[in-house]
Design a protein around this motif. Structure first.
Motif, PDB file in Angstrom:
ATOM      1  N   GLN A  85      -5.004   0.197  -7.078  1.00  0.00           N
ATOM      2  CA  GLN A  85      -4.912  -1.238  -7.356  1.00  0.00           C
ATOM      3  C   GLN A  85      -3.941  -1.520  -8.501  1.00  0.00           C
ATOM      4  O   GLN A  85      -3.179  -2.478  -8.448  1.00  0.00           O
ATOM      5  N   GLN A  86      -3.958  -0.685  -9.522  1.00  0.00           N
ATOM      6  CA  GLN A  86      -3.005  -0.859 -10.622  1.00  0.00           C
ATOM      7  C   GLN A  86      -1.573  -0.697 -10.120  1.00  0.00           C
ATOM      8  O   GLN A  86      -0.668  -1.429 -10.547  1.00  0.00           O
ATOM      9  N   ALA A  87      -1.369   0.237  -9.211  1.00  0.00           N
ATOM     10  CA  ALA A  87      -0.035   0.435  -8.651  1.00  0.00           C
ATOM     11  C   ALA A  87       0.379  -0.759  -7.797  1.00  0.00           C
ATOM     12  O   ALA A  87       1.525  -1.206  -7.853  1.00  0.00           O
ATOM     13  N   ARG A  88      -0.554  -1.292  -7.007  1.00  0.00           N
ATOM     14  CA  ARG A  88      -0.264  -2.506  -6.220  1.00  0.00           C
ATOM     15  C   ARG A  88       0.124  -3.651  -7.146  1.00  0.00           C
ATOM     16  O   ARG A  88       1.067  -4.400  -6.878  1.00  0.00           O
ATOM     17  N   ASP A  89      -0.617  -3.801  -8.241  1.00  0.00           N
ATOM     18  CA  ASP A  89      -0.328  -4.872  -9.202  1.00  0.00           C
ATOM     19  C   ASP A  89       1.081  -4.718  -9.784  1.00  0.00           C
ATOM     20  O   ASP A  89       1.798  -5.709  -9.969  1.00  0.00           O
ATOM     21  N   ALA A  90       1.479  -3.488 -10.061  1.00  0.00           N
ATOM     22  CA  ALA A  90       2.822  -3.244 -10.600  1.00  0.00           C
ATOM     23  C   ALA A  90       3.878  -3.694  -9.603  1.00  0.00           C
ATOM     24  O   ALA A  90       4.848  -4.377  -9.961  1.00  0.00           O
ATOM     25  N   PHE A  91       3.688  -3.347  -8.327  1.00  0.00           N
ATOM     26  CA  PHE A  91       4.672  -3.732  -7.312  1.00  0.00           C
ATOM     27  C   PHE A  91       4.615  -5.231  -6.998  1.00  0.00           C
ATOM     28  O   PHE A  91       5.623  -5.806  -6.608  1.00  0.00           O
ATOM     29  N   GLU A  92       3.473  -5.861  -7.197  1.00  0.00           N
ATOM     30  CA  GLU A  92       3.399  -7.332  -7.074  1.00  0.00           C
ATOM     31  C   GLU A  92       4.322  -7.970  -8.108  1.00  0.00           C
ATOM     32  O   GLU A  92       5.048  -8.920  -7.811  1.00  0.00           O
ATOM     33  N   ALA A  93       4.298  -7.440  -9.330  1.00  0.00           N
ATOM     34  CA  ALA A  93       5.174  -7.957 -10.384  1.00  0.00           C
ATOM     35  C   ALA A  93       6.639  -7.708 -10.041  1.00  0.00           C
ATOM     36  O   ALA A  93       7.492  -8.570 -10.262  1.00  0.00           O
ATOM     37  N   PHE A  94       6.935  -6.533  -9.484  1.00  0.00           N
ATOM     38  CA  PHE A  94       8.310  -6.245  -9.081  1.00  0.00           C
ATOM     39  C   PHE A  94       8.744  -7.199  -7.967  1.00  0.00           C
ATOM     40  O   PHE A  94       9.897  -7.626  -7.913  1.00  0.00           O
ATOM     41  N   ALA A  95       7.830  -7.543  -7.066  1.00  0.00           N
ATOM     42  CA  ALA A  95       8.145  -8.463  -5.963  1.00  0.00           C
ATOM     43  C   ALA A  95       8.597  -9.815  -6.492  1.00  0.00           C
ATOM     44  O   ALA A  95       9.509 -10.435  -5.935  1.00  0.00           O
TER      45      ALA A  95
ATOM     46  N   ASP B 212       0.819  -1.216   0.000  1.00  0.00           N
ATOM     47  CA  ASP B 212       0.000   0.000   0.000  1.00  0.00           C
ATOM     48  C   ASP B 212       0.850   1.263   0.000  1.00  0.00           C
ATOM     49  O   ASP B 212       0.548   2.219  -0.709  1.00  0.00           O
ATOM     50  N   GLY B 213       1.938   1.264   0.757  1.00  0.00           N
ATOM     51  CA  GLY B 213       2.828   2.421   0.779  1.00  0.00           C
ATOM     52  C   GLY B 213       3.538   2.622  -0.546  1.00  0.00           C
ATOM     53  O   GLY B 213       3.641   3.749  -1.044  1.00  0.00           O
ATOM     54  N   LEU B 214       4.027   1.537  -1.121  1.00  0.00           N
ATOM     55  CA  LEU B 214       4.688   1.606  -2.428  1.00  0.00           C
ATOM     56  C   LEU B 214       3.719   2.097  -3.488  1.00  0.00           C
ATOM     57  O   LEU B 214       4.044   2.978  -4.296  1.00  0.00           O
ATOM     58  N   ALA B 215       2.506   1.536  -3.473  1.00  0.00           N
ATOM     59  CA  ALA B 215       1.485   1.937  -4.440  1.00  0.00           C
ATOM     60  C   ALA B 215       1.120   3.404  -4.251  1.00  0.00           C
ATOM     61  O   ALA B 215       0.934   4.135  -5.234  1.00  0.00           O
ATOM     62  N   GLY B 216       1.043   3.852  -3.010  1.00  0.00           N
ATOM     63  CA  GLY B 216       0.713   5.248  -2.749  1.00  0.00           C
ATOM     64  C   GLY B 216       1.719   6.215  -3.337  1.00  0.00           C
ATOM     65  O   GLY B 216       1.351   7.251  -3.888  1.00  0.00           O
ATOM     66  N   VAL B 217       2.988   5.873  -3.236  1.00  0.00           N
ATOM     67  CA  VAL B 217       4.033   6.718  -3.815  1.00  0.00           C
ATOM     68  C   VAL B 217       3.909   6.734  -5.341  1.00  0.00           C
ATOM     69  O   VAL B 217       3.969   7.799  -5.962  1.00  0.00           O
ATOM     70  N   LEU B 218       3.700   5.574  -5.945  1.00  0.00           N
ATOM     71  CA  LEU B 218       3.587   5.507  -7.408  1.00  0.00           C
ATOM     72  C   LEU B 218       2.365   6.288  -7.895  1.00  0.00           C
ATOM     73  O   LEU B 218       2.455   7.053  -8.856  1.00  0.00           O
ATOM     74  N   VAL B 219       1.231   6.117  -7.245  1.00  0.00           N
ATOM     75  CA  VAL B 219       0.017   6.843  -7.639  1.00  0.00           C
ATOM     76  C   VAL B 219       0.236   8.349  -7.522  1.00  0.00           C
ATOM     77  O   VAL B 219      -0.151   9.115  -8.408  1.00  0.00           O
ATOM     78  N   ASP B 220       0.880   8.792  -6.443  1.00  0.00           N
ATOM     79  CA  ASP B 220       1.157  10.211  -6.259  1.00  0.00           C
ATOM     80  C   ASP B 220       2.056  10.746  -7.364  1.00  0.00           C
ATOM     81  O   ASP B 220       1.822  11.841  -7.887  1.00  0.00           O
ATOM     82  N   CYS B 221       3.071   9.991  -7.728  1.00  0.00           N
ATOM     83  CA  CYS B 221       3.993  10.434  -8.777  1.00  0.00           C
ATOM     84  C   CYS B 221       3.285  10.535 -10.130  1.00  0.00           C
ATOM     85  O   CYS B 221       3.475  11.508 -10.858  1.00  0.00           O
ATOM     86  N   VAL B 222       2.473   9.546 -10.449  1.00  0.00           N
ATOM     87  CA  VAL B 222       1.731   9.580 -11.716  1.00  0.00           C
ATOM     88  C   VAL B 222       0.760  10.761 -11.716  1.00  0.00           C
ATOM     89  O   VAL B 222       0.660  11.495 -12.699  1.00  0.00           O
ATOM     90  N   ALA B 223       0.067  10.980 -10.595  1.00  0.00           N
ATOM     91  CA  ALA B 223      -0.860  12.112 -10.498  1.00  0.00           C
ATOM     92  C   ALA B 223      -0.137  13.447 -10.647  1.00  0.00           C
ATOM     93  O   ALA B 223      -0.707  14.412 -11.150  1.00  0.00           O
ATOM     94  N   GLY B 224       1.128  13.470 -10.240  1.00  0.00           N
ATOM     95  CA  GLY B 224       1.932  14.682 -10.362  1.00  0.00           C
ATOM     96  C   GLY B 224       2.568  14.863 -11.733  1.00  0.00           C
ATOM     97  O   GLY B 224       3.303  15.815 -11.957  1.00  0.00           O
ATOM     98  N   GLY B 225       2.312  13.921 -12.650  1.00  0.00           N
ATOM     99  CA  GLY B 225       2.822  14.046 -14.011  1.00  0.00           C
ATOM    100  C   GLY B 225       4.176  13.414 -14.258  1.00  0.00           C
ATOM    101  O   GLY B 225       4.777  13.630 -15.314  1.00  0.00           O
ATOM    102  N   ALA B 226       4.668  12.621 -13.321  1.00  0.00           N
ATOM    103  CA  ALA B 226       5.975  11.975 -13.512  1.00  0.00           C
ATOM    104  C   ALA B 226       5.931  11.017 -14.690  1.00  0.00           C
ATOM    105  O   ALA B 226       4.944  10.318 -14.905  1.00  0.00           O
ATOM    106  N   SER B 227       7.004  10.991 -15.444  1.00  0.00           N
ATOM    107  CA  SER B 227       7.117  10.105 -16.597  1.00  0.00           C
ATOM    108  C   SER B 227       7.771   8.806 -16.145  1.00  0.00           C
ATOM    109  O   SER B 227       8.989   8.636 -16.228  1.00  0.00           O
ATOM    110  N   VAL B 228       6.939   7.882 -15.636  1.00  0.00           N
ATOM    111  CA  VAL B 228       7.465   6.631 -15.083  1.00  0.00           C
ATOM    112  C   VAL B 228       6.745   5.415 -15.669  1.00  0.00           C
ATOM    113  O   VAL B 228       6.488   4.429 -14.990  1.00  0.00           O
ATOM    114  N   SER B 229       6.368   5.500 -16.950  1.00  0.00           N
ATOM    115  CA  SER B 229       5.751   4.409 -17.704  1.00  0.00           C
ATOM    116  C   SER B 229       4.276   4.179 -17.424  1.00  0.00           C
ATOM    117  O   SER B 229       3.708   3.205 -17.886  1.00  0.00           O
ATOM    118  N   TYR B 230       3.650   5.033 -16.639  1.00  0.00           N
ATOM    119  CA  TYR B 230       2.223   4.909 -16.348  1.00  0.00           C
ATOM    120  C   TYR B 230       1.560   6.257 -16.591  1.00  0.00           C
ATOM    121  O   TYR B 230       2.153   7.304 -16.347  1.00  0.00           O
TER     122      TYR B 230
END
Length: 104
Positions: free
Chosen positions: A47-57, A22-40
């Motif tokens: 949930q999409q962010a959680r799924d991404a980190f599940e794959a990284f795990a 949840d913490g990892l996903a929260g950071v990713l969602v915040d970055c995407v919402a802020g316009g970061a160019s991180v492939s999303y």
């Protein structure tokens, strides 16, 4: 105490990646919402962010990826990944990926 001294950096093993999803996903969602160019692209759900980190795990478990997380006051506020080179003639190489820091 300066801000840098208040940040704890930890290498997350597969069990801790799952515990921190949840913490990892929260950071990713915040970055995407802020316009970061991180492939999303927005809209991008938690949930999409959680799924991404599940794959990284899975790659952490296989030893193909190292995942570091930054904590401030117990809250996960940043993350970065080291992706190890797979070609057998390049065991000394890796790529830094997904350097993410919560906008707060």
């Amino acid at each position: 105490m300066c801000a840098a001294e208040q940040i704890e950096i930890r290498r997350l093993g597969v069990t801790e990646v799952h515990a921190q999803l949840d913490g990892l996903a929260g950071v990713l969602v915040d970055c995407v919402a802020g316009g970061a160019s991180v492939s999303y692209l927005a809209p991008f759900s938690h949930q999409q962010a959680r799924d991404a980190f599940e794959a990284f795990a899975a790659e952490v478990e296989q030893g193909r990826r190292l995942l570091l997380a930054a904590f401030a006051g117990g809250d996960l506020v940043g993350t970065v990944q080291v992706v190890f080179a797979l070609p057998p003639n390049q065991p000394h190489r890796a790529e830094i990926a997904k350097l993410l820091v919560h906008r707060s």
